[in-house]
Motif scaffolding. Structure first.
Motif, PDB file in Angstrom:
ATOM      1  N   HIS A  37      18.029  74.418  14.518  1.00 61.04           N
ATOM      2  CA  HIS A  37      17.148  73.300  14.906  1.00 61.04           C
ATOM      3  C   HIS A  37      16.095  73.003  13.839  1.00 61.04           C
ATOM      4  CE1 HIS A  37      18.897  72.914  18.890  1.00 61.04           C
ATOM      5  NE2 HIS A  37      18.857  74.239  19.001  1.00 61.04           N
ATOM      6  N   GLU A  39      15.182  70.310  12.895  1.00 62.08           N
ATOM      7  CA  GLU A  39      14.377  69.143  13.241  1.00 62.08           C
ATOM      8  C   GLU A  39      13.049  69.515  13.899  1.00 62.08           C
ATOM      9  OE1 GLU A  39      16.855  69.999  16.920  1.00 62.08           O
ATOM     10  OE2 GLU A  39      17.132  70.058  14.733  1.00 62.08           O
ATOM     11  N   LYS A  74      12.860  65.764   6.131  1.00 64.41           N
ATOM     12  CA  LYS A  74      11.804  65.701   7.148  1.00 64.41           C
ATOM     13  C   LYS A  74      10.538  65.096   6.545  1.00 64.41           C
ATOM     14  CE  LYS A  74      11.111  69.112  10.058  1.00 64.41           C
ATOM     15  NZ  LYS A  74      10.858  70.461  10.614  1.00 64.41           N
ATOM     16  N   PHE A 102      16.299  62.218  14.005  1.00 65.71           N
ATOM     17  CA  PHE A 102      15.469  62.837  15.036  1.00 65.71           C
ATOM     18  C   PHE A 102      14.038  62.317  14.901  1.00 65.71           C
ATOM     19  CE2 PHE A 102      18.836  65.745  13.900  1.00 65.71           C
ATOM     20  CZ  PHE A 102      19.267  66.299  15.103  1.00 65.71           C
ATOM     21  N   GLU A 105      11.536  65.683  17.228  1.00 68.91           N
ATOM     22  CA  GLU A 105      12.495  66.721  17.612  1.00 68.91           C
ATOM     23  C   GLU A 105      13.592  66.225  18.547  1.00 68.91           C
ATOM     24  OE1 GLU A 105      10.378  70.096  19.123  1.00 68.91           O
ATOM     25  OE2 GLU A 105       9.080  70.276  17.356  1.00 68.91           O
ATOM     26  N   ALA A 134      13.089  63.450  11.191  1.00 73.57           N
ATOM     27  CA  ALA A 134      14.051  64.322  10.514  1.00 73.57           C
ATOM     28  C   ALA A 134      15.398  63.625  10.447  1.00 73.57           C
ATOM     29  CB  ALA A 134      14.183  65.662  11.246  1.00 73.57           C
TER      30      ALA A 134
END
Length: 599
Positions: A37, A39, A74, A102, A105, A134
């Protein structure tokens, strides 16, 4: 260096926020981003990158040309307080090849296609204060089934194949809109009736919804009107431009036409009003321009017109497929015009809308093209068509674009000569393009093995060098003998696929030349070599004048504008330094006047 110019000059809103600049970045070679993860705000990436430049480029700050199929971006951003209460749209002009976006998140968008842009409404994903963005990208470097154009699927560049462009390679930006806003606008010029056909679509529909329109020319109001919108999906209206506006007619009483010699543009302001409140304002423009063919001749604005094009691959030494600055687009067009070219074929690349804007305003013809795949697959057919839908939709209003090149040298359709299924794909794409855009020429398969096409587009590099008089003589005779011209290409490929033949479409030599000259590289190449400027100009004159003196050929495209990596057959070096005085190229391009007059 940061790219901060407005990315969508054909559809302008005054409020927007550029997200180009420094982002966090990481290679995901072990495919860990999803399971770990990345993100999430708590996850930190180990590199920095300058967006919108790909990681392979110098301007990205990374300049790593090795293969990395999975990469991750990001950054943080803040929504201006003045945008409160409006919908927020996030735009990506191009990300190669598949991506997942994303916001805070949360996955909000997935997109496939490295050539066309996309946007997503991120309003419902926003939180108070600072936002996180992201982007996870998959760009399979060795996959020959995806549209990759000139990006090589091997580690190092070779011959006509160049360094890859992975991930974000065009601008990223935000804009605010109201619930009711204009989604798209299309202008279809009709010079035969001095009218323009306006089509607009909207985000939604409600009662008491009006579209106000102003059209002006060189700062003077031509017409204005208010229209009741009674359908949220599409609004259509034909608008007459010349009536009662004598100042804006030409000597024949017709409205001003766009051409490379006279890039006349009409400015448009659109305002959407709902229940007396303005909910959207957009600025745009269009040109009154017509391109068609008849009896083997190309016509611009109903007058015979001869194409003098140069192949422009849109590569830059430090940015690869991304121009270092907006001024670089203007520089390229200025240099091409100074050499006596009236247009370019944008080769195996969907160019940045900023280039098209400058072509519109400076007066320069463009043949639009998309990156091809190498292999034929059922999925590839679907993905290729979907991107073409988006490309035609985005670029429809640019008067500079006069042709769409759907395929090049049978790339992506390698067996089209005999395979009826691949032939059907070219036919289907041809008619699809004509149905979406009847205002432009469509070239089915540029180079050879054509099925349905508005232009018989032939590639011929068999002009011979200065030390090959027999080859040179044969090239001259080929340009004068229709049977020879239509028999086969220098590559031994048939001009038409089995079951198809030339009818009355104009014949153009859409790739020729490729003379290698003035390179310090040891591994450089071209289709022929020139030892000095005199030899180079002699070969160039032989190629161009052999074509110009032909009564069978109605245009050419010289390969190419600039050197690109190891392929050093450009008229300019990779950094845009002329290899000889530009006036010498122009003199040759204009020495022989074809029986089609350009004016």
């Amino acid at each position: 260096m940061r790219r901060e110019e407005y990315p969508r000059p054909q559809f302008i809103r005054k409020e927007w926020l550029c997200l180009n600049g420094t982002w966090d970045f990481a290679f995901d070679d072990d495919n860990l981003a999803a399971s770990q993860h990345w993100e999430k705000d708590s996850c930190c990436l180990d590199r920095k990158i300058e967006v919108p430049f790909c990681f392979e480029s110098k301007l990205s700050g990374i300049q790593d040309t090795s293969m990395h199929d999975r990469i991750f971006y990001k950054r943080k951003f803040t929504i201006p307080d003045s945008w409160s209460g409006r919908r927020i749209l996030l735009h990506f002009e191009a990300v190669d090849y598949k991506c997942r976006v994303f916001v805070n998140e949360q996955l909000c968008m997935e997109h496939t296609g490295g050539n066309s842009g996309f946007f997503v409404d991120i309003t419902d994903y926003l939180r108070p204060g600072e936002q996180s963005l992201a982007v996870a990208v998959l760009d399979p470097a060795r996959d020959e089934t995806i549209p990759r154009g000139k990006q090589y699927w091997e580690e190092k560049s070779a011959k006509i194949w160049y360094t890859r462009t992975s991930g974000i390679w065009q601008s990223v930006w935000l804009e605010p809109v109201q619930d009711y806003h204009i989604s798209q606008v299309r202008f279809t010029p009709d010079i035969d009736h001095d009218t323009v056909f306006l089509e607009a679509s909207f985000s939604d529909y409600t009662e008491e919804m009006y579209l106000d329109m102003e059209i002006s020319f060189q700062g003077e109001l031509i017409c204005q009107d208010r229209f009741l919108v009674n359908n949220g999906h599409i609004f259509q209206r034909s608008i007459h431009l010349a009536k009662d506006h004598i100042f804006y007619r030409d000597v024949h009483g017709r409205c001003r036409y766009w051409s490379p010699e006279n890039p006349a543009l009409y400015d448009v302001k659109l305002r959407l009003t709902v229940s007396g409140q303005v909910t959207d304002q957009v600025e745009s423009y269009f040109g009154m321009r017509k391109i068609h063919t008849e009896n083997g001749i190309t016509y611009l604005n109903n007058r015979p017109y001869y194409f003098k094009l140069v192949l422009d691959q849109g590569y830059w030494k430090d940015g690869i497929l991304t121009a270092p600055s907006d001024e670089d687009f203007r520089t390229d067009i200025r240099l091409m015009k100074e050499m006596g070219f009236n247009g370019c074929r944008k080769h195996q690349k969907v160019e940045d809308a900023r280039f098209l804007y400058h072509a519109d305003t400076m007066g320069f013809l463009v043949w639009g093209e998309m990156a091809s795949a190498c292999l034929y697959t059922e999925q590839g057919v679907c993905d290729y068509a979907a991107e073409w839908f988006d490309i035609i939709r985005r670029d429809y209003n640019h008067p500079s674009i006069v042709a769409w090149v759907l395929f090049n040298e049978s790339w992506g359709i390698p067996n089209v000569q005999m395979d009826s299924r691949q032939q059907f794909q070219t036919m289907g794409m041809y008619y699809m393009a004509k149905s979406l855009d009847p205002t432009r020429l469509v070239i089915g398969n540029d180079g050879w093995e054509m099925t349905r096409s508005d232009i018989c587009a032939i590639h011929n590099y068999a002009h011979g060098s200065s030390g090959e008089p027999r080859k040179q003589a044969f090239f001259v005779s080929t340009m004068q003998d229709k049977k020879l011209l239509l028999s086969c290409t220098h590559a031994g490929r048939s001009i038409y696929a089995k079951g198809y033949e030339h009818t009355d479409e104009p014949i153009l030599i859409t790739e020729c030349g490729g003379i290698n000259y003035s390179s310090a590289q040891t591994d450089c190449w071209g289709y022929t070599d020139a030892d000095n400027e005199k030899d180079f100009l002699s070969q160039y004159e032989h190629v161009i004048c052999s074509i110009l003196q032909s009564d069978l050929v109605y245009g050419f495209c010289y390969t190419q504008l600039t050197d690109v990596e190891q392929e050093t057959n450009g008229l300019l070096t990779y950094d845009r330094t002329p290899k000889c005085e530009l006036s010498k190229i122009r003199r040759i391009n204009e020495t022989y006047r074809h029986n089609i007059v350009v004016d």
